[in-house]
Design a protein around this motif. Structure first.
Motif, mmCIF file in Angstrom:
data_model
loop_
_atom_site.group_PDB
_atom_site.id
_atom_site.type_symbol
_atom_site.label_atom_id
_atom_site.label_comp_id
_atom_site.label_asym_id
_atom_site.label_seq_id
_atom_site.Cartn_x
_atom_site.Cartn_y
_atom_site.Cartn_z
ATOM 1 N N PHE A 4 13.148 -1.455 1.814
ATOM 2 C CA PHE A 4 12.011 -0.653 2.276
ATOM 3 C C PHE A 4 11.163 -1.511 3.211
ATOM 4 N N ASP A 5 10.464 -0.865 4.110
ATOM 5 C CA ASP A 5 9.531 -1.624 4.947
ATOM 6 C C ASP A 5 8.389 -2.164 4.087
ATOM 7 N N ALA A 6 7.864 -1.282 3.224
ATOM 8 C CA ALA A 6 6.710 -1.701 2.427
ATOM 9 C C ALA A 6 6.876 -1.280 0.973
ATOM 10 N N ALA A 7 6.410 -2.155 0.088
ATOM 11 C CA ALA A 7 6.442 -1.835 -1.340
ATOM 12 C C ALA A 7 5.023 -1.931 -1.892
ATOM 13 N N VAL A 8 4.597 -0.860 -2.552
ATOM 14 C CA VAL A 8 3.303 -0.872 -3.229
ATOM 15 C C VAL A 8 3.578 -1.161 -4.697
ATOM 16 N N ILE A 9 2.908 -2.168 -5.224
ATOM 17 C CA ILE A 9 3.078 -2.456 -6.655
ATOM 18 C C ILE A 9 1.838 -1.950 -7.379
ATOM 19 N N GLY A 10 2.022 -0.977 -8.257
ATOM 20 C CA GLY A 10 0.903 -0.438 -9.025
ATOM 21 C C GLY A 10 0.549 0.969 -8.607
ATOM 22 N N GLY A 11 0.622 1.894 -9.550
ATOM 23 C CA GLY A 11 0.358 3.305 -9.279
ATOM 24 C C GLY A 11 -0.939 3.800 -9.864
ATOM 25 N N TRP A 25 2.389 6.327 8.767
ATOM 26 C CA TRP A 25 3.039 5.502 9.787
ATOM 27 C C TRP A 25 4.556 5.612 9.669
ATOM 28 N N ASN A 26 5.226 5.273 10.746
ATOM 29 C CA ASN A 26 6.679 5.369 10.763
ATOM 30 C C ASN A 26 7.300 4.193 10.024
ATOM 31 N N LEU A 27 7.367 4.290 8.739
ATOM 32 C CA LEU A 27 7.943 3.208 7.944
ATOM 33 C C LEU A 27 8.433 3.790 6.619
ATOM 34 N N SER A 28 9.250 3.012 5.932
ATOM 35 C CA SER A 28 9.730 3.478 4.631
ATOM 36 C C SER A 28 8.970 2.728 3.547
ATOM 37 N N ALA A 29 8.681 3.427 2.439
ATOM 38 C CA ALA A 29 7.861 2.798 1.407
ATOM 39 C C ALA A 29 8.324 3.197 0.018
ATOM 40 N N VAL A 30 8.029 2.314 -0.922
ATOM 41 C CA VAL A 30 8.326 2.564 -2.327
ATOM 42 C C VAL A 30 7.074 2.241 -3.128
ATOM 43 N N LEU A 31 6.852 3.004 -4.191
ATOM 44 C CA LEU A 31 5.742 2.704 -5.087
ATOM 45 C C LEU A 31 6.318 2.333 -6.452
ATOM 46 N N CYS A 166 7.686 8.791 0.507
ATOM 47 C CA CYS A 166 7.590 7.565 -0.296
ATOM 48 C C CYS A 166 8.478 7.729 -1.535
ATOM 49 N N GLU A 167 9.163 6.655 -1.916
ATOM 50 C CA GLU A 167 10.021 6.753 -3.104
ATOM 51 C C GLU A 167 9.318 6.187 -4.326
ATOM 52 N N PRO A 168 9.384 6.896 -5.449
ATOM 53 C CA PRO A 168 8.746 6.387 -6.660
ATOM 54 C C PRO A 168 9.717 5.552 -7.491
ATOM 55 N N ARG A 169 9.202 4.494 -8.106
ATOM 56 C CA ARG A 169 9.975 3.741 -9.098
ATOM 57 C C ARG A 169 9.072 3.584 -10.317
ATOM 58 N N LEU A 170 9.156 4.569 -11.196
ATOM 59 C CA LEU A 170 8.317 4.516 -12.386
ATOM 60 C C LEU A 170 9.031 3.731 -13.482
ATOM 61 N N GLN A 171 8.286 3.368 -14.506
ATOM 62 C CA GLN A 171 8.850 2.596 -15.627
ATOM 63 C C GLN A 171 9.634 1.398 -15.110
ATOM 64 N N CYS A 194 14.075 -4.969 -1.744
ATOM 65 C CA CYS A 194 13.798 -5.829 -0.603
ATOM 66 C C CYS A 194 12.774 -5.151 0.297
ATOM 67 N N CYS A 195 11.803 -5.901 0.777
ATOM 68 C CA CYS A 195 10.792 -5.295 1.644
ATOM 69 C C CYS A 195 10.192 -6.340 2.570
ATOM 70 N N LYS A 196 9.526 -5.832 3.612
ATOM 71 C CA LYS A 196 8.875 -6.752 4.547
ATOM 72 C C LYS A 196 7.411 -6.956 4.177
ATOM 73 N N VAL A 197 6.835 -5.907 3.555
ATOM 74 C CA VAL A 197 5.416 -5.986 3.198
ATOM 75 C C VAL A 197 5.240 -5.639 1.720
ATOM 76 N N VAL A 198 4.410 -6.417 1.044
ATOM 77 C CA VAL A 198 4.047 -6.112 -0.340
ATOM 78 C C VAL A 198 2.560 -5.778 -0.380
ATOM 79 N N LEU A 199 2.243 -4.612 -0.944
ATOM 80 C CA LEU A 199 0.845 -4.272 -1.194
ATOM 81 C C LEU A 199 0.654 -4.315 -2.709
ATOM 82 N N ASN A 200 -0.011 -5.347 -3.158
ATOM 83 C CA ASN A 200 -0.177 -5.544 -4.592
ATOM 84 C C ASN A 200 -1.445 -4.840 -5.061
ATOM 85 N N CYS A 201 -1.259 -3.707 -5.738
ATOM 86 C CA CYS A 201 -2.381 -2.911 -6.262
ATOM 87 C C CYS A 201 -2.219 -2.801 -7.765
#
Lengths: 451, 288
Positions: A4-11, A25-31, A166-171, A194-201
């Motif tokens: 993914f381009d970006a991964a958000v950690i924490g929902g 934005w034009n990017l792929s993301a996972v939460l 955005c793709e969810p990854r719960l549990q 794998c990602c280029k950006v980590v957003l730690n929330c």
């Protein structure tokens, strides 16, 4: 391994809004969220207030974001179909010491651009809000203060993020993070991402998540708070009431919530060994303070108490073989950027809810710039609330129908609490004693696909 | 819009008695409604004996319903959403839809709800495994649920005792915690304390609940820790009158049974229901 381009950690509400803003934005993301559902941590227990912005230091990031965030809240909630009530607030004082604080906040607010702010006399405050105790010496009226249900906002943002790809990854537990040539690999209990950006929330775990890769810089030192909720039929003020006490940190806040209840809290206290546990001292304090400030509130109508954990970020320094906090809690929002493409929100407390979307917009923009991503033309900001309703009432107290509950399950509610957070079942005066079993059965049936 | 002379909300002991009494006195337009599928209300979940001579809840209900007049209107599975001052009620139910019913007299026979743990000054976490006593009674007797032991029950009134007895008979370790100096329930319900291995701790109450996800134990105010996996709250009942909230005692409204006042004996509930049924009909007849 997924990329993914970006991964958000924490929902929590921060992570969900960050994820939604990424999708602009034009990017792929996972939460990635450790729990089985979003919004089960701090988002679940706070004051639910959208602040006007007079509390924060003029010119600070917090002040700017709060005033702007507050201004944007109607539009945000309209697009996401989340109830928001700009009911206004009265901050009241009962003595000269607190009067001075109010005057200072008033000046502060004017300089920060808070609209409609005015200082009013005790009698005028009483006229506006007859439930206030007599003896109010001064009041600060902020018509722009409002209230939102924080988990409704977070869930709505989550749904909209998913709707936009955005793709969810719960549990999914984050176990480790390591560098790659141009990004990061997040190891989880369900494989690597794998990602280029980590957003730690990651809320209460945000410091630990950052320390999976970087040396400690900021750590969270938590305190606790208690809250009480009253029955909808209990008399309640129409404004959010803040008591500015003569003794700092000893005032009560009363919020007439969008759900129709009165919320009292928070009591501030040190956190003992058991997080999320209410304390007698805290609950007693709330009762006593409320009886003084709002004597007409019938405390026999309390239907629920709950506790919160509040993270205070401190810079830490290495001394004598340990990382110890360096002075006092960081006053501003702590946005760490320990390496390119890695951002951490550590200890975003009050007014974090007010600024949640602003913070998300900021992080998403940083991410897009870093990745060189353009705007996504197809971004659809709209999310529909649950409108399906039928005539079979499952939750008697809140009059929630079966169709609403089934829709909540279809949208991802995995537990009775998950249903509660989506449609408000079990939030009434019997606190789920009459509907939990039926909702459990509907969840079970849905799981087995027999609905 | 549908019309009836007398609308009765709640088909428990009080509502059934009210409907029969009004009908028996001559009212030909009685409508009885309930949120459940069957008449009987809370009696249906009472597996214990002690109603009438020595019947259990369902048996007693059967007796109440013997030769129940077919001309009494009966709508199951509906919730009354609201009652307005102009003598109209909005009913809602699966397969029934939402309908407005106008009436001349309203009998409220909605019983009680239980006080939840959140209303009590109990500190600690909010784990799974905490129920109200009546909720557990329904889960066990209508749905075959069996909770995990040990069980602590807060409150040794009749409901607390009835549940203590049933749980102890299932083989679970049960401790009753009672704030007052002695057991609160009726003598006949107290018999289980000597017949079964049930602990009773008086003059104390629960101070704190422990357990992160699932309940692990409780602490009493006098500092005793009791490990438990199930906690039942049986501290009392509140009359369920929310549907008439805001109506200021109109002369067409009659309260009977436990929504009027909590009655320890079902016979008293039935008598109050009868009186309400007759009173409602008298009002209509008087105005003819």
């Amino acid at each position: 391994m997924r990329y993914f381009d970006a991964a958000v950690i924490g929902g929590g509400v921060l992570g969900c809004l960050a994820a939604r803003n990424l999708m602009r934005w034009n990017l792929s993301a996972v939460l990635i969220e450790a729990a089985e559902d979003v919004c089960t941590g701090i988002t679940r227990s706070n004051t639910a207030i959208v602040y006007a912005g007079y509390d924060n230091k003029v010119g600070s990031l917090k002040a700017r974001m709060t005033v702007r965030g507050n201004r944007h809240f109607d539009a945000l909630c309209e697009t996401l179909e989340v109830p928001f009530n700009r009911c206004g607030s009265l901050m009241v004082s009962f003595g000269p010491g607190a009067d001075r604080v109010l005057r200072k906040k008033y000046e502060n607010g004017l300089q920060s651009g808070v609209s409609g702010l005015r200082l009013i006399s005790g009698p005028e405050a009483l006229e506006m809000e007859p439930m206030l105790a007599s003896g109010v010496s001064l009041a600060l009226h902020a018509p722009s203060t409002g209230t939102v249900n924080p988990w409704q906002l977070g869930i709505a943002a989550f749904e909209n993020a998913l709707h936009n790809g955005c793709e969810p990854r719960l549990q999914t537990w984050v176990l480790g993070i390591r560098h790659t040539n141009d990004g990061y690999i997040i190891q989880t209990d369900k494989g690597e991402i794998c990602c280029k950006v980590v957003l730690n929330c990651a809320g209460l775990n945000a410091d630990k998540v950052q320390e999976l890769l970087f040396p400690p810089s900021v750590r969270l030192f938590c305190d606790g708070a208690d809250f009480l909720i009253l029955d909808k039929h209990a008399a309640k003020p129409q404004y959010i009431i803040f008591q500015e006490s003569e003794e700092k940190g000893k005032g009560v806040t009363a919020v007439p919530t969008v759900d129709g209840n009165l919320l009292l809290g928070p009591s501030q206290r040190p956190l003992d060994a058991k997080p999320w546990a209410t304390s007698h001292d805290g609950m007693d304090f709330l009762r006593e303070a409320t009886a003084q400030v709002l004597p007409g509130v019938d405390l026999a109508q309390v239907i629920r108490s709950f506790a919160s954990v509040r993270p205070n970020p401190h810079r830490v320094v290495w001394r004598d073989g340990a990382y110890i906090p360096d002075g006092k809690s960081i006053g501003s929002f702590c946005i760490e950027n320990p390496a390119p493409g890695f951002y951490s929100l550590i200890g975003i407390k009050t007014p974090g809810l007010t600024c949640a979307d602003e913070l998300g917009v900021h992080l998403a923009r940083e991410t897009a710039e870093y990745l060189g991503a353009g705007e996504r033309k197809s971004f659809d900001p709209y999310r529909k609330a649950i409108h399906r309703k039928d005539h079979e009432i499952i939750c008697q107290c809140e009059q929630i129908s079966k169709a609403e509950i089934l829709e909540a399950i279809a949208r991802g509610a995995a537990t009775v609490d998950g249903v509660k957070r989506r449609v408000g079942s079990g939030m009434g005066r019997c606190q789920g004693a009459r509907c939990s079993l039926e909702i459990e059965r509907l969840l079970e049936a849905a799981k087995r696909g027999i609905l | 819009m549908e019309y009836c002379d007398i609308l009765i909300i709640g088909a428990g002991a009080a509502g059934i008695a009210a409907a029969r009494a009004a009908h028996g006195a001559g009212c030909t337009s009685v409508l009885l409604v309930d949120r459940k599928e069957n008449m009987g209300g809370v009696l249906l979940q009472c597996a214990h004996h002690g109603f009438g001579p020595n019947l259990n809840g369902p048996e007693y209900t059967k007796k109440l319903l013997e030769n129940f007049p077919k001309s009494i209107g009966w709508i199951p599975n509906v919730t009354v959403l609201s009652v307005s001052g102009d003598k109209r009620a909005i009913l809602s139910g699966a397969g029934f839809g939402a309908k407005e019913v106008s009436f001349q007299q309203l009998i409220l026979a909605t019983g009680c709800r239980e006080i939840p743990i959140g209303a009590l000054p109990i500190a600690g976490t909010r784990p799974k495994g905490v129920y109200t006593a009546g909720q557990m009674q329904e889960m066990m007797n209508l749905y075959g649920f069996i909770p995990e032991g040990p069980v602590v029950i807060l409150g040794s009134g009749d409901l607390g005792l009835v549940m203590a007895k049933q749980l102890a008979q299932t083989g679970l370790a049960v401790t009753l915690v009672e704030q007052r100096p002695e057991c609160g329930g009726m003598v006949k319900n107290q018999r289980c304390l000597t017949e079964l291995p049930i602990q009773l701790q008086c003059s104390t109450t629960i101070s704190e609940v422990f357990g992160e996800k699932n309940l692990e134990g409780i602490m009493t105010v006098d500092g005793r820790y009791l490990p438990c996996k199930t906690l039942l709250i049986a501290v009392g009942l509140r009359p369920e009158r929310e549907v008439i909230f805001g109506l200021e005692n109109p002369d067409w409204l009659h309260l009977c049974g436990n929504c009027n006042a909590v009655h320890p004996m079902v016979e008293a509930v039935v008598n109050e229901g009868k009186r309400a049924g007759i009173a409602a009909w008298e009002k209509i007849r008087g105005s003819l």
